[in-house]
Design a protein around this motif. Sequence first.
Motif, PDB file in Angstrom:
ATOM      1  N   SER A 210      27.729 -26.337   1.023  1.00 34.37           N
ATOM      2  CA  SER A 210      28.876 -25.458   1.273  1.00 34.37           C
ATOM      3  C   SER A 210      29.651 -25.952   2.491  1.00 34.37           C
ATOM      4  N   TYR A 211      28.940 -26.351   3.528  1.00 33.27           N
ATOM      5  CA  TYR A 211      29.578 -26.893   4.732  1.00 33.27           C
ATOM      6  C   TYR A 211      30.377 -28.156   4.413  1.00 33.27           C
ATOM      7  N   MET A 212      29.777 -29.073   3.654  1.00 27.79           N
ATOM      8  CA  MET A 212      30.440 -30.330   3.321  1.00 27.79           C
ATOM      9  C   MET A 212      31.684 -30.117   2.465  1.00 27.79           C
ATOM     10  N   HIS A 213      31.599 -29.193   1.522  1.00 26.87           N
ATOM     11  CA  HIS A 213      32.697 -28.971   0.576  1.00 26.87           C
ATOM     12  C   HIS A 213      33.821 -28.114   1.153  1.00 26.87           C
ATOM     13  N   HIS A 214      33.462 -27.143   1.984  1.00 32.74           N
ATOM     14  CA  HIS A 214      34.438 -26.126   2.374  1.00 32.74           C
ATOM     15  C   HIS A 214      34.755 -26.065   3.867  1.00 32.74           C
ATOM     16  N   ASP A 215      33.898 -26.629   4.704  1.00 30.21           N
ATOM     17  CA  ASP A 215      34.152 -26.588   6.145  1.00 30.21           C
ATOM     18  C   ASP A 215      34.571 -27.933   6.720  1.00 30.21           C
ATOM     19  N   CYS A 216      34.423 -28.980   5.948  1.00 29.33           N
ATOM     20  CA  CYS A 216      34.860 -30.316   6.384  1.00 29.33           C
ATOM     21  C   CYS A 216      36.261 -30.581   5.842  1.00 29.33           C
ATOM     22  N   SER A 217      37.084 -31.202   6.640  1.00 27.17           N
ATOM     23  CA  SER A 217      38.442 -31.539   6.200  1.00 27.17           C
ATOM     24  C   SER A 217      38.721 -33.016   6.518  1.00 27.17           C
ATOM     25  N   PRO A 218      38.874 -33.844   5.470  1.00 23.32           N
ATOM     26  CA  PRO A 218      38.786 -33.526   4.039  1.00 23.32           C
ATOM     27  C   PRO A 218      37.338 -33.281   3.596  1.00 23.32           C
ATOM     28  N   PRO A 219      37.139 -32.685   2.409  1.00 23.25           N
ATOM     29  CA  PRO A 219      35.785 -32.389   1.927  1.00 23.25           C
ATOM     30  C   PRO A 219      34.974 -33.663   1.692  1.00 23.25           C
ATOM     31  N   ILE A 220      33.655 -33.524   1.774  1.00 17.12           N
ATOM     32  CA  ILE A 220      32.743 -34.644   1.512  1.00 17.12           C
ATOM     33  C   ILE A 220      31.858 -34.280   0.332  1.00 17.12           C
ATOM     34  N   VAL A 221      31.815 -35.150  -0.665  1.00 17.97           N
ATOM     35  CA  VAL A 221      30.944 -34.963  -1.825  1.00 17.97           C
ATOM     36  C   VAL A 221      29.774 -35.934  -1.687  1.00 17.97           C
ATOM     37  N   HIS A 222      28.555 -35.425  -1.786  1.00 16.34           N
ATOM     38  CA  HIS A 222      27.372 -36.263  -1.572  1.00 16.34           C
ATOM     39  C   HIS A 222      27.155 -37.237  -2.722  1.00 16.34           C
ATOM     40  N   ARG A 223      27.210 -36.755  -3.939  1.00 15.61           N
ATOM     41  CA  ARG A 223      27.104 -37.539  -5.184  1.00 15.61           C
ATOM     42  C   ARG A 223      25.688 -37.981  -5.536  1.00 15.61           C
ATOM     43  N   ASP A 224      24.686 -37.665  -4.708  1.00 16.00           N
ATOM     44  CA  ASP A 224      23.318 -38.054  -5.079  1.00 16.00           C
ATOM     45  C   ASP A 224      22.312 -37.013  -4.590  1.00 16.00           C
ATOM     46  N   ILE A 225      22.608 -35.750  -4.875  1.00 16.35           N
ATOM     47  CA  ILE A 225      21.670 -34.687  -4.527  1.00 16.35           C
ATOM     48  C   ILE A 225      20.490 -34.749  -5.498  1.00 16.35           C
ATOM     49  N   SER A 226      19.319 -35.024  -4.966  1.00 22.07           N
ATOM     50  CA  SER A 226      18.091 -35.102  -5.756  1.00 22.07           C
ATOM     51  C   SER A 226      16.913 -34.832  -4.835  1.00 22.07           C
ATOM     52  N   SER A 227      15.743 -34.604  -5.388  1.00 17.95           N
ATOM     53  CA  SER A 227      14.577 -34.248  -4.572  1.00 17.95           C
ATOM     54  C   SER A 227      14.142 -35.385  -3.648  1.00 17.95           C
ATOM     55  N   LYS A 228      14.490 -36.617  -3.991  1.00 22.78           N
ATOM     56  CA  LYS A 228      14.118 -37.731  -3.107  1.00 22.78           C
ATOM     57  C   LYS A 228      15.033 -37.819  -1.888  1.00 22.78           C
ATOM     58  N   ASN A 229      16.188 -37.181  -1.966  1.00 23.60           N
ATOM     59  CA  ASN A 229      17.144 -37.228  -0.857  1.00 23.60           C
ATOM     60  C   ASN A 229      17.191 -35.931  -0.049  1.00 23.60           C
ATOM     61  N   ILE A 230      16.199 -35.079  -0.244  1.00 21.84           N
ATOM     62  CA  ILE A 230      16.052 -33.878   0.576  1.00 21.84           C
ATOM     63  C   ILE A 230      14.798 -34.068   1.430  1.00 21.84           C
ATOM     64  N   LEU A 231      14.967 -34.046   2.743  1.00 21.55           N
ATOM     65  CA  LEU A 231      13.845 -34.224   3.666  1.00 21.55           C
ATOM     66  C   LEU A 231      13.455 -32.871   4.260  1.00 21.55           C
ATOM     67  N   LEU A 232      12.180 -32.760   4.639  1.00 22.52           N
ATOM     68  CA  LEU A 232      11.655 -31.509   5.178  1.00 22.52           C
ATOM     69  C   LEU A 232      11.097 -31.726   6.579  1.00 22.52           C
ATOM     70  N   ASP A 233      11.357 -30.775   7.464  1.00 22.75           N
ATOM     71  CA  ASP A 233      10.756 -30.863   8.790  1.00 22.75           C
ATOM     72  C   ASP A 233       9.401 -30.168   8.776  1.00 22.75           C
ATOM     73  N   SER A 234       8.790 -30.025   9.942  1.00 21.03           N
ATOM     74  CA  SER A 234       7.442 -29.445  10.010  1.00 21.03           C
ATOM     75  C   SER A 234       7.404 -27.990   9.562  1.00 21.03           C
ATOM     76  N   GLU A 235       8.565 -27.307   9.594  1.00 27.67           N
ATOM     77  CA  GLU A 235       8.652 -25.906   9.180  1.00 27.67           C
ATOM     78  C   GLU A 235       9.189 -25.762   7.758  1.00 27.67           C
ATOM     79  N   CYS A 236       9.235 -26.876   7.028  1.00 23.77           N
ATOM     80  CA  CYS A 236       9.770 -26.900   5.658  1.00 23.77           C
ATOM     81  C   CYS A 236      11.244 -26.513   5.608  1.00 23.77           C
TER      82      CYS A 236
END
Length: 369
Positions: A210-236
């Motif tokens: 939501s931040y990338m699409h609506h709060d950034c000007s111009p918008p940023i599209v990631h194009r590769d949202i997948s489980s391998k590209n989501i990282l987790l910290d110690s608190e998940c």
Amino acid sequence: MNVSVEGNRGLCGNVNGLPRCRSITQTRNRNHKLVLLISLSLLGAFLFCGLSGIFIFYWRKKRPSMDDEDKNGEDFFSISTFDGRKTYNQILKATGEFNGAYCIGKGGCGSVYKAKMASGETVAVKRLHSSSEMVNRVDFLNEVRALTRIRHRNIVKLHGYCSHAQNSLLVYEYLEGGSLVESLNNDEVAQAFDWNKRVNVIKGVAHALSYMHHDCSPPIVHRDISSKNILLDSECEACVSDFGTSKILNLESSNWSNLAGTYGYLAPELGCSMKVTEKCDVYSFGVLTLEVIKGEHPGDIITFLSSPSTKNMELRDLLDHRLVVPSLEMKKLITSILIIAIRCVNSNTEIRPTMYDVSQKITCFISDI
């Protein structure tokens, strides 16, 4: 007064009715003052331009642009806390010159290494492969451009980058939890990855997009949202990573581009059109949400969810059976999130919600519990 001179402007002399003429000395002094005033004005202008030029030159030398990086190929541009060549040498030492023992992940365009710096801080260093240099170079620059524009708690933090003759490196904050796909694929870890944590991951990714699409000007599209590209910290807590294929949208252009992303998460419209929009990320988010709740990629279930026979599917068919059965309140929350996810994976882009709407609704669902 002589009538023949009467009415002529600028006349002077010792004639009755005419003003006295200035002396030659007075005229010269006046001319000298005028010349001096003009000279000082010109000198001031030249000095201003000269100092401005020196300042700009010095500023560029101290803080090279991305184009400068491409030309010299050996500069390290510090975004926050790192210091050029010293940091590069520290990274080489901390990774045993990129020894496989320090590698914590591999992707299509690079490998990621864990490096403990002299300061005691641990960072993740992404080293681009040299096999497809031109493609990787574009990915490298894309990632730098995107991550230097954005700051969000659910987007991985880029500390700095290094464009060296031998190595192109991206230096990130190190996240102890690893990638989302690793948590889902490991049965022991997945069982500890409970419903509350999974809902929080979904919420975090929604907020980031939501931040990338609506709060950034111009918008940023990631194009590769997948489980391998989501990282987790110690608190998940989830952090979106890998912006190599991201695209900063040009609001005055149609934004056509080459196909990019991970198979199984790509929006169906990309099969016949290469136009990049925010709705491409919305589709990928829907797939990811189904994967987090089910514990594995939904596969052909996505097609089934888009058909009229969806009503025959039960909630248990979409849940990860490695976890305990959710409570009634959690079941209600998961059901609400699944309804949003199903809208996100609809083949009709008009039916898909915006990530702002998704983010707001998920926040409201959670607050109602």
